[in-house]
Design a protein around this motif. Structure first.
Motif, mmCIF file in Angstrom:
data_model
loop_
_atom_site.group_PDB
_atom_site.id
_atom_site.type_symbol
_atom_site.label_atom_id
_atom_site.label_comp_id
_atom_site.label_asym_id
_atom_site.label_seq_id
_atom_site.Cartn_x
_atom_site.Cartn_y
_atom_site.Cartn_z
ATOM 1 N N ILE A 57 -15.719 2.361 -4.915
ATOM 2 C CA ILE A 57 -14.854 3.363 -3.735
ATOM 3 C C ILE A 57 -13.874 3.976 -4.360
ATOM 4 O O ILE A 57 -13.767 5.359 -3.957
ATOM 5 C CB ILE A 57 -14.303 2.252 -2.777
ATOM 6 N N ASN A 58 -13.188 3.633 -5.451
ATOM 7 C CA ASN A 58 -12.063 4.343 -5.971
ATOM 8 C C ASN A 58 -12.466 5.060 -7.189
ATOM 9 O O ASN A 58 -11.844 5.921 -7.686
ATOM 10 C CB ASN A 58 -11.006 3.783 -6.350
ATOM 11 N N ARG A 89 0.695 -1.026 -0.143
ATOM 12 C CA ARG A 89 0.012 -0.046 -0.071
ATOM 13 C C ARG A 89 0.863 1.284 0.078
ATOM 14 O O ARG A 89 0.696 2.253 -0.772
ATOM 15 C CB ARG A 89 -0.749 -0.140 1.388
ATOM 16 N N ASP A 137 -11.481 -5.869 0.525
ATOM 17 C CA ASP A 137 -11.142 -4.340 1.065
ATOM 18 C C ASP A 137 -9.755 -4.021 0.946
ATOM 19 O O ASP A 137 -9.291 -2.998 0.790
ATOM 20 C CB ASP A 137 -11.716 -4.247 2.757
ATOM 21 N N HIS A 138 -8.945 -5.052 1.590
ATOM 22 C CA HIS A 138 -7.287 -4.670 1.505
ATOM 23 C C HIS A 138 -6.702 -4.475 0.167
ATOM 24 O O HIS A 138 -6.107 -3.369 -0.112
ATOM 25 C CB HIS A 138 -6.678 -6.055 1.941
ATOM 26 N N SER A 172 -8.047 -1.074 -0.908
ATOM 27 C CA SER A 172 -7.660 0.122 -0.078
ATOM 28 C C SER A 172 -6.015 0.632 -0.809
ATOM 29 O O SER A 172 -5.799 1.755 -0.447
ATOM 30 C CB SER A 172 -7.408 -0.108 1.332
ATOM 31 N N HIS A 173 -5.711 -0.101 -1.722
ATOM 32 C CA HIS A 173 -4.572 0.465 -2.351
ATOM 33 C C HIS A 173 -4.683 1.776 -3.498
ATOM 34 O O HIS A 173 -3.746 2.411 -3.699
ATOM 35 C CB HIS A 173 -3.747 -0.731 -3.277
ATOM 36 N N ASN A 174 -6.159 1.616 -3.672
ATOM 37 C CA ASN A 174 -6.534 2.877 -4.753
ATOM 38 C C ASN A 174 -5.576 2.927 -5.757
ATOM 39 O O ASN A 174 -5.078 4.217 -6.064
ATOM 40 C CB ASN A 174 -6.650 4.140 -3.667
ATOM 41 N N ASP A 223 -14.041 -1.871 -6.002
ATOM 42 C CA ASP A 223 -12.949 -1.056 -6.649
ATOM 43 C C ASP A 223 -13.294 0.231 -7.283
ATOM 44 O O ASP A 223 -13.121 1.391 -6.945
ATOM 45 C CB ASP A 223 -11.868 -1.897 -7.271
ATOM 46 N N GLN A 275 1.232 4.041 -2.900
ATOM 47 C CA GLN A 275 0.762 5.494 -2.784
ATOM 48 C C GLN A 275 2.149 6.319 -3.143
ATOM 49 O O GLN A 275 2.119 7.398 -3.599
ATOM 50 C CB GLN A 275 0.419 5.678 -1.428
#
Ligand code: SF4
Length: 594
Positions: free
Chosen positions: A443-444, A333, A367-368, A371-373, A440, A337
């Motif tokens: 959320i993103n 992650r 979810d994990h 969450s990397h988006n 994905d 980022q």
């Protein structure tokens, strides 16, 4: 066939020689379409010939990136033999029949992946009917299928390096330098219902420095195809060789970016760093889009990555707590980022269905991943592809599902497991996979918006960089943000007007773009944005009606094949400029290589 017989058959096939040598007439073909529909030959609607839409942006509706990619393996073979060689990419079945009826080929080669086994079987039957004396050669990932010789009527199954096999077969120098086709990486691009166009200045050229990957992850069929753990084939050993090839491709295609189709490009550190030196010396502002494992990426400084023009990375994230060596000790992650903060777009790749995944923990695993988006996110089922260690494990355990129950055409990684998973049953994996894509996207937001955001971040960080070479690259990459990309964000803001969170994010992004590029962009965005919005609406309507997209058929001859054709036309006293077309097909074009 037992392994000993298989080995002997493969040795015999390796040693056959063409009596005509470099005069042998060769046709190379990919499997026939149409592809994005369910049919008796193994086409599947959910497995279209569009890499991104197939396995990366499939849940993004009109925002999905649609694009086709050539069959690069066949192009590499064509570019590296002296014999007359014609390449037919994405033919229809009728077009393939017309071609093999029309021309007296000595050898017909077919490249395919395993789900296309039904098509290869049919093509072999057609060749036996229409061109019974032709030698049938089959290669690509399909060669890893252990029972392939019993299913299709081919003369030779080539495992691994097809260039070397053809050169040996034709009596040509096996170790001669590798020529590289000069070709753009994609065509027929489309997003939000708008054709992206195939302008060389805006599309990356393909570059294949190596094949295979020595890391040898247990599920990786590409690594397995070229020898598995510890093995790979370098087409270009040194940075100097690679730089020379890239310079020639850039000059020929007038492009400045490269899609580097090498499973783990940065792993070849010495070559990559020498390439960096040469790019600096010759002031090359190229962009490189690469595949890389996480630990290898971490071993480079951000200055080195930026200097090499790394603008986009396809990186395996696999899954939280997965035990792959390439991820050990890496906070993926944080890495994603950090790279995206420097303008490097990440395509994260996660696996659904690793050994320890089960219905209870899969939500947290998804979810994990989400969450990397990352700008793009690929989700694939943990599939046991023949030839891989994972397949062997299941074969020995007797847990592979027989093809009478689960056809090879469905084992493409976007539908079901091809083995009995100890925790996930009854087809639940498909639900989990789709859930991952949906989450994905929800959320993103659209990948296009994420891409624009990362491009902007990169430019803001580097627009005043002291090195002109670096500044130029970021300026070139960010150029569309002044008009078309700003317009796309304007349209997205309108599209999400009933979704407070995403509408707010689009509004904030648009504000940042306006702040960066000023009043011309402020005027252009709504003007072009209205068009983009309407185009997106129309695209969504088309998709709701079931519209799918297919690649055009491409027909190319190498220099020897073109010379043969010219000589035949001259003998027939047909003016060369009026070369006849086979009905329904484009006229052949010369394949370009450097
Ligand atoms: S690191 Fe990537 S390319 Fe290499 S073996 Fe693993 S999955 Fe395959």
């Amino acid at each position: 066939m037992n392994p000993v017989d298989q080995h002997e058959a493969s040795m015999a096939q390796n040693n056959i020689r063409s009596p005509k040598g470099s005069q042998t007439r060769i046709l190379l073909s990919s499997v026939f379409g149409p592809y994005a529909r369910d049919d008796e030959y193994g086409s599947r609607r959910i497995n279209p010939m569009e890499l991104y839409h197939n396995q990366v942006t499939r849940a993004q509706g009109g925002f999905s990136l649609r694009m086709f990619h050539r069959t690069f393996g066949l192009m590499m073979i064509q570019a590296n033999i002296e014999a007359p060689c014609t390449l037919l990419d994405f033919p229809s079945q009728e077009r393939f029949i017309a071609e093999i009826r029309e021309t007296d080929y000595d050898v017909i080669g077919i490249g395919a992946i395993i789900p296309n086994v039904g098509k290869v079987k049919k093509m072999c039957e057609l060749i036996r009917q229409c061109r019974p004396h032709a030698l049938i050669v089959v290669g690509g990932h399909i060669a890893a299928k252990d029972d392939i010789s019993q299913i299709i009527d081919a003369d030779v199954i080539v495992r691994g390096d097809g260039i070397r096999w053809f050169r040996r077969f034709l009596g040509e120098a096996e170790d001669a330098a590798i020529g590289h086709p000069a070709v753009l990486s994609g065509f027929g691009g489309r997003i939000m219902g708008i054709n992206i166009g195939d302008r060389p200045s805006g599309t990356a050229a393909i570059l294949i420095p190596s094949v295979g990957c020595p890391v040898g992850c247990n599920f990786c069929s590409t690594s397995a195809l070229f020898g598995g753990k510890g093995n790979f084939i370098n087409f270009y050993e040194t940075g100097d060789e690679l730089f020379a090839v890239m310079s020639r491709i850039a000059a020929k295609l007038k492009t400045r970016s490269f899609f580097v189709l090498d499973e783990n490009f940065l792993l070849h550190r010495k070559r990559a760093l020498r390439l960096l030196e040469l790019m600096e010396t010759h002031q090359k502002s190229w962009s490189l889009y690469v595949f890389s494992s996480a630990r290898v990426l971490e071993s480079y400084t951000i200055e080195q990555l930026t200097g090499l023009g790394i603008g986009w990375v396809w990186m395996g994230l696999e899954g939280e707590n997965s035990d792959y060596q390439k991820l050990r000790g890496v906070d993926t992650r944080r890495l994603a980022q950090r790279l995206q903060a420097h303008g490097i777009r990440i395509l994260g790749s996660s696996i659904i269905g690793l050994e320890d995944h089960n219905p209870e923990n899969i939500g947290a695993i998804i979810d994990h991943a989400v969450s990397h988006n990352t700008v793009f996110h690929q989700f694939m089922l943990y599939t046991a592809n023949p030839g891989t260690p994972l397949y062997e494990t299941h074969r020995r355990a007797g847990t592979i599902i027989p093809e009478t129950e689960f056809p090879a055409a469905d084992a493409h990684g976007q539908y079901r497991f091809n083995y009995r998973h100890k925790n996930i049953q009854n087809g639940d994996e498909e639900r989990f996979l789709l859930e991952a894509f949906r989450r994905d996207f929800e959320i993103n937001g659209p990948s296009l918006a994420r891409l624009i955001e990362v491009l902007l971040k990169g430019w803001l960080r580097y627009k005043k960089h002291p090195d002109k070479r670096i500044r130029n690259r970021f300026a070139w990459e960010v150029f569309p943000l002044r008009s078309t990309y700003a317009a796309a964000v304007w349209a997205m803001k309108k599209w999400y007007r009933n979704n407070e969170r995403l509408a707010g994010e689009m509004a904030a992004l648009l504000t940042d773009i306006y702040a960066a590029f000023g009043w011309i962009t402020r005027i252009a965005a709504p003007l072009i944005g209205r068009f983009a919005y309407r185009s997106l609406q129309k695209e969504e309507a088309r998709l709701a009606e079931g519209r799918t997209y297919e690649p055009v058929s491409i027909y190319e001859k190498n220099a020897a094949a073109l010379a043969l054709e010219s000589a035949a036309l001259a003998r027939a006293k047909v003016p060369i400029l009026e070369a006849p077309r086979i009905s329904g097909s484009p006229a052949p074009v010369a394949s370009q290589s450097v």
